[in-house]
Design a protein around this motif. Structure first.
Motif, PDB file in Angstrom:
ATOM      1  N   GLU A  50      -1.545   5.269   1.167  1.00  0.00           N
ATOM      2  CA  GLU A  50      -1.524   4.345   0.019  1.00  0.00           C
ATOM      3  C   GLU A  50      -2.359   4.905  -1.123  1.00  0.00           C
ATOM      4  O   GLU A  50      -1.955   4.860  -2.293  1.00  0.00           O
ATOM      5  CB  GLU A  50      -2.094   2.975   0.428  1.00  0.00           C
ATOM      6  CG  GLU A  50      -1.125   2.148   1.238  1.00  0.00           C
ATOM      7  CD  GLU A  50      -1.738   0.799   1.622  1.00  0.00           C
ATOM      8  OE1 GLU A  50      -2.617   0.296   0.893  1.00  0.00           O
ATOM      9  OE2 GLU A  50      -1.346   0.261   2.668  1.00  0.00           O
ATOM     10  N   PRO A  94       6.213   0.838   0.547  1.00  0.00           N
ATOM     11  CA  PRO A  94       4.753   0.706   0.437  1.00  0.00           C
ATOM     12  C   PRO A  94       4.375  -0.746   0.134  1.00  0.00           C
ATOM     13  O   PRO A  94       5.187  -1.483  -0.436  1.00  0.00           O
ATOM     14  CB  PRO A  94       4.400   1.611  -0.748  1.00  0.00           C
ATOM     15  CG  PRO A  94       5.648   1.705  -1.553  1.00  0.00           C
ATOM     16  CD  PRO A  94       6.809   1.482  -0.621  1.00  0.00           C
ATOM     17  N   VAL A 119      -0.092  -1.327  -3.843  1.00  0.00           N
ATOM     18  CA  VAL A 119      -0.123   0.010  -4.432  1.00  0.00           C
ATOM     19  C   VAL A 119       0.342  -0.050  -5.884  1.00  0.00           C
ATOM     20  O   VAL A 119      -0.305   0.468  -6.790  1.00  0.00           O
ATOM     21  CB  VAL A 119       0.731   1.011  -3.628  1.00  0.00           C
ATOM     22  CG1 VAL A 119       0.785   2.361  -4.322  1.00  0.00           C
ATOM     23  CG2 VAL A 119       0.203   1.161  -2.217  1.00  0.00           C
ATOM     24  N   PHE A 142       6.286   7.486  -0.207  1.00  0.00           N
ATOM     25  CA  PHE A 142       5.346   6.911   0.753  1.00  0.00           C
ATOM     26  C   PHE A 142       5.626   7.473   2.143  1.00  0.00           C
ATOM     27  O   PHE A 142       4.710   7.837   2.882  1.00  0.00           O
ATOM     28  CB  PHE A 142       5.447   5.384   0.743  1.00  0.00           C
ATOM     29  CG  PHE A 142       4.343   4.685   1.487  1.00  0.00           C
ATOM     30  CD1 PHE A 142       3.010   5.051   1.292  1.00  0.00           C
ATOM     31  CD2 PHE A 142       4.611   3.641   2.373  1.00  0.00           C
ATOM     32  CE1 PHE A 142       1.975   4.397   1.969  1.00  0.00           C
ATOM     33  CE2 PHE A 142       3.582   2.988   3.048  1.00  0.00           C
ATOM     34  CZ  PHE A 142       2.278   3.366   2.849  1.00  0.00           C
TER      35      PHE A 142
END
Lengths: 244, 192
Positions: free
Chosen positions: B55, A62, A66, B41
Motif C-alpha cells: 500500500e 487496493p 490508498v 497493487f
C-alpha cells in the motif's frame, strides 16, 4: 567515468530494468542515467520489453485509503489547514512507516527525560543559542546530521556529521515532525556537504518548540512539490530541548 | 492499435490520461488510478509480500506518476509500460529500505500471495497481450527463464534466487546474464 562499451551498456541496462541490481549498484546506474543518454535509451527499451509481463499479475483491488492518501498528497496547498476537519483521513505516508510508531514512543520518552533540565535562553537577538537539538540518524542508527534550532532567533543550524550531497537530481529536505498528528512542516533543503544556517519564519520557529522530531527525506530537485514529504525518509531523530 | 479488445489498460487510453494528468487534470488522474491500481497493487504485492508495504509503495508510485506525468513520452512507449515501470521501481526501492528479515513471521501476508516455484513459468504462459516476450521466454532454458521471472515478479536478488532454486549464486548469475542476452536477441529478431 569511462564510457561503457555497447555490450556492457546493454547488459547493465537489462539488469537494472529487471531489478537484479540493488543498493549502491542501483544508485550508481541511476546516477549514470542522468547523463548517459545511450544507457537511458537501453533502459527504456528494456522497460518496454518487460512491461507486458506485468499483465500476467493477478489484479488485487487496493483499499480505498490508498487513493485517499494519494489525493491528499497531491492536493494543492491549503492556506489554513484544519487537520481535524478532514473526514476519516488516513494518517499520512509518514505515520505509515513501520519504524514510525516506535520512533514516536522513543521521542516522547526522550522529550520527557530532558524537559526537566531545559533552561530558556534570554531573548537576545545576538548569538545563536540552541534551544532545541536533534541528532538525525540513518537506518543503522548511525548519526548523520546535527540539527540545532534557536527558536527565539528563528534559525536552524545544520551540521553534517557524515558529509555527502544528495544523489543527482535529488534533494535532501528537512522536516519538523509535529505532535498531534499534524503534518510534517518543511524547514527547507539541506546541502549535506557542509554546515548550513536556515532562517525560519515565525510559524516554523514556534513549531520547533512543540516538535517531537526532525527528519530528512529524499525529494526531487527543488524539494517536495506537494508540501508534504514524498520520498523515503533517510534520517530521523527526536528533538530535545537544549541544556544551556 | 485501438483497444477493441476491450483491455482495461489499453495503451491509447492510458497515454491520453497520462497526458491530461500532466496538464494537471485531477479527474483524468483519478481515472488512470481506477484503471491501473489493481494491476499495480498486484505487482507490488508480489514483490513486497506485505500488504502494508505494498500500500505504501502504491501510494508512493501514484504520487510519482502525478508529479512526473509530464515526462511520459508517447513516442518512447505505451502508457501502461510507463506506469508499470514506475510501480516496479517504487516497489524495489521500498524493498531496499526494508530489511529482508522483516519478512519473517508474516505468514498471513505470505499466504495471500500467489506464490510457488512453478508460478512464474505458468504466469508467463497466461499472457495474452504479451505473446512476443512470452514466446521469447519460452525459447530460453527453463532455469534461465524461471530465474528471470523470479526477479521480475518477486523482486528477488540473485542470491535469493539461488537460495530458492538451491543452486550456487554464480550459476544463477550466469543464467540471468545469458538469459537476458538471448531474450534480447529473440525480441530484436521478432520486431525486426
Amino acid at each position: 567515468m569511462r564510457a561503457l562499451d555497447a555490450e556492457s551498456r546493454s547488459q547493465l541496462a537489462a539488469e537494472y530494468a529487471l531489478g537484479t541490481l540493488r543498493g549502491p549498484a542501483r544508485t550508481r546506474v541511476e546516477r549514470l542515467l542522468e547523463t548517459d543518454a545511450a544507457l537511458r535509451a537501453e533502459v527504456e527499451g528494456w522497460h518496454a520489453r518487460f512491461a507486458p509481463l506485468a499483465g500476467a499479475v493477478k489484479p488485487v483491488e487496493p483499499p480505498a485509503r490508498v487513493w485517499l492518501a494519494v489525493e491528499r498528497l497531491i492536493a494543492p496547498p491549503r492556506p489554513a489547514p484544519v487537520p481535524a476537519a478532514l473526514p476519516a483521513r488516513r494518517p499520512g505516508l509518514w505515520q505509515n512507516l513501520g519504524f514510525w510508531r516506535g520512533f514516536g514512543l522513543a521521542a516522547a520518552a526522550a522529550a520527557t527525560a530532558l524537559v526537566a533540565v531545559m533552561v530558556w535562553p534570554a531573548p537576545t537577538p545576538l548569538p545563536f543559542q540552541p534551544t532545541h537539538v536533534a541528532i538525525l540518524a540513518d537506518d543503522a542508527k548511525q548519526p548523520v546530521l546535527l540539527v540545532r534550532a534557536d527558536a527565539a532567533l528563528a534559525e536552524v543550524s545544520i551540521e553534517p556529521l557524515r558529509r555527502g550531497p544528495a544523489p543527482a537530481g535529488k534533494a535532501f529536505e528537512l522536516w519538523l515532525l509535529r505532535a498531534n498528528n499534524q503534518p510534517p512542516l518543511s524547514l527547507g533543503l539541506v546541502q549535506g556537504t557542509g554546515p548550513q544556517l536556515i532562517a525560519l519564519d515565525r510559524f516554523a520557529a514556534e513549531s520547533v518548540r512543540s516538535a517531537t522530531g526532525a527528519a530528512i527525506s529524499l525529494e526531487p530537485q527543488g524539494g517536495s512539490p506537494s508540501g508534504a514529504p514524498t520520498g523515503p525518509v533517510l534520517f530521523i531523530g527526536a528533538i530535545v530541548t537544549a541544556q544551556n | 492499435m485501438n483497444g477493441q479488445a476491450g483491455a482495461k489498460m489499453g495503451s491509447d487510453t492510458l497515454g491520453a490520461l497520462l497526458q491530461a494528468t500532466a496538464g494537471g487534470d485531477r479527474r483524468a488522474f483519478a481515472r488512470l488510478y481506477d484503471q491501473t491500481a489493481p494491476q499495480l497493487f498486484g505487482l507490488a504485492l508480489g514483490i513486497l509480500k506485505r500488504r502494508d508495504w505494498a500500500e505504501e509503495a502504491l501510494q508512493d508510485a501514484y504520487t510519482r506518476i502525478w508529479r512526473s506525468a509530464h515526462r511520459y513520452d508517447a513516442a518512447k512507449g505505451t502508457g501502461i509500460s510507463w506506469v508499470v515501470t514506475i510501480a516496479r521501481n517504487t516497489a524495489l526501492s521500498t524493498l531496499m529500505r526494508r530489511p529482508r528479515d522483516e519478512f519473517a513471521g508474516n505468514a498471513d501476508d505470505m499466504a495471500q500471495m500467489p506464490s510457488g516455484d512453478s508460478d512464474p513459468m505458468q504466469r508467463s504462459m497466461q499472457l495474452s497481450d504479451a505473446r512476443q516476450i512470452s514466446g521469447c521466454l519460452d525459447e530460453l532454458d527453463g532455469d534461465q527463464k524461471s530465474s528471470i521471472l523470479l526477479v521480475y515478479y518477486e523482486g528477488l536478488t540473485q542470491k535469493e534466487v539461488a537460495d530458492r532454486l538451491n543452486k550456487p549464486i554464480g550459476t544463477v548469475k550466469s543464467w540471468i546474464r545469458r538469459g537476458l542476452i538471448r531474450l534480447k536477441g529473440c525480441l530484436d529478431r521478432a520486431s525486426a
